[in-house]
Design an enzyme around this catalytic site. Structure first.
Site, mmCIF file in Angstrom:
data_model
loop_
_atom_site.group_PDB
_atom_site.id
_atom_site.type_symbol
_atom_site.label_atom_id
_atom_site.label_comp_id
_atom_site.label_asym_id
_atom_site.label_seq_id
_atom_site.Cartn_x
_atom_site.Cartn_y
_atom_site.Cartn_z
ATOM 1 N N GLU A 43 0.831 -1.202 0.000
ATOM 2 C CA GLU A 43 0.000 0.000 0.000
ATOM 3 C C GLU A 43 0.872 1.261 0.000
ATOM 4 O OE1 GLU A 43 -3.606 1.927 2.726
ATOM 5 O OE2 GLU A 43 -2.250 0.448 3.611
ATOM 6 N N LYS A 112 -9.504 2.640 -2.229
ATOM 7 C CA LYS A 112 -9.833 2.090 -0.906
ATOM 8 C C LYS A 112 -11.203 2.565 -0.428
ATOM 9 C CE LYS A 112 -7.424 1.500 3.549
ATOM 10 N NZ LYS A 112 -6.173 1.893 4.261
ATOM 11 N N CYS A 146 -5.543 -2.987 2.963
ATOM 12 C CA CYS A 146 -5.308 -2.858 4.401
ATOM 13 C C CYS A 146 -6.580 -3.007 5.251
ATOM 14 C CB CYS A 146 -4.595 -1.529 4.655
ATOM 15 S SG CYS A 146 -3.621 -1.489 6.189
#
Length: 260
Positions: A43, A112, A146
């Site tokens: 990331e 995200k 994540c």
């Protein structure tokens, strides 16, 4: 079908895309030399969590980053799950995964969805409006960033859509690395798929990151794990195992979607 995947478990230079682009180029070349067919980056490998300067650092429409990853993939004949990068989308700042095939074509873009308040993402970033599913190297896949792994219903949606490999890219802090390991195994078991997870190492001004990049098979077994230092983490994924395990325990046929 068998594929060799490589997770680039690297440190990230805080707020310096030029340095990070150069380092990623070298890491990818090294991974190809050891036989990788699919390469996964962590990331925000380009900027780290320098969120206060995202408006200066972020790549407009991720254009330069897409070109960089596409050129690498084409030159080296390798597919790349490009971790995530800082993207400026109009007035919005996003944390965006970019996936390119071995011909250098952009096959997927996912920003995200779940923003992590503990690291102030909600103060600087805008959630994406993309779905995580894509096909890469002939494999039904999905990509998550994540904090997404704490939302099993989000990942289950991709499994129901047929994903056999779920890629996870992260900057997961060291103090919660036990959660990382447990959640990845749980997501693999409950979705009967491979989890290929790449986490960074090193530190920024506010956090230390835990590595432990890993591949988990559809039975929940850890195929390989990366410890907490910089390295290329290699593993073979055997796609026939997904069908075999899904035929043994028929969770997708037995789930009661009308109830939940």
């Amino acid at each position: 079908m068998k594929k060799k995947v490589a997770m680039i478990q690297m440190d990230v230079t805080y707020g310096d895309p030029k340095v990070n682009f150069n380092r990623v180029g070298k890491w990818v070349m090294d991974a190809v030399q050891v036989g990788a067919e699919i390469i996964v980056l962590p990331e925000l490998w380009d900027t780290g969590y320098d969120l206060d300067r995202f408006d200066v650092l972020a790549d407009k429409d991720a254009k330069a980053t897409i070109e960089f990853l596409g050129d690498l993939a084409r030159e080296l004949n390798v597919a790349i799950v490009g971790g995530s990068a800082a993207e400026q989308d109009g007035e919005d700042m996003k944390n965006t995964m970019l996936v390119v095939d071995e011909e250098g074509n952009l096959v997927h873009k996912y920003s995200k969805l779940h923003l992590f308040q503990l690291m102030d993402e909600h103060l600087h970033l805008t959630s994406g409006e993309d779905y995580p599913d894509f096909k890469l190297a002939g494999i039904d896949s999905a990509g998550f960033i994540c904090y997404d792994i704490r939302f099993p219903e989000w990942m289950r949606k991709s499994a129901v859509n047929g994903a056999k490999v779920m890629y996870v890219v992260a900057q997961w802090p060291k103090q919660r690395i036990d959660h990382w390991c447990t959640l990845l195994q749980a997501r693999a078991i409950e979705n009967q798929c491979y989890i290929v997870a790449c986490n960074r190492v090193g530190a920024d001004p506010d956090n230390e990151f835990g590595g432990m990049s890993m591949v988990v098979d559809p039975w929940g077994n850890i195929v390989t794990e990366g410890g907490d230092d910089e390295k290329i983490v290699l593993a073979d994924i055997e796609l026939d195992k997904v069908d075999d395990i899904r035929s043994q325990i028929s969770i997708f046929q037995d789930r009661k979607a009308e109830w939940y």
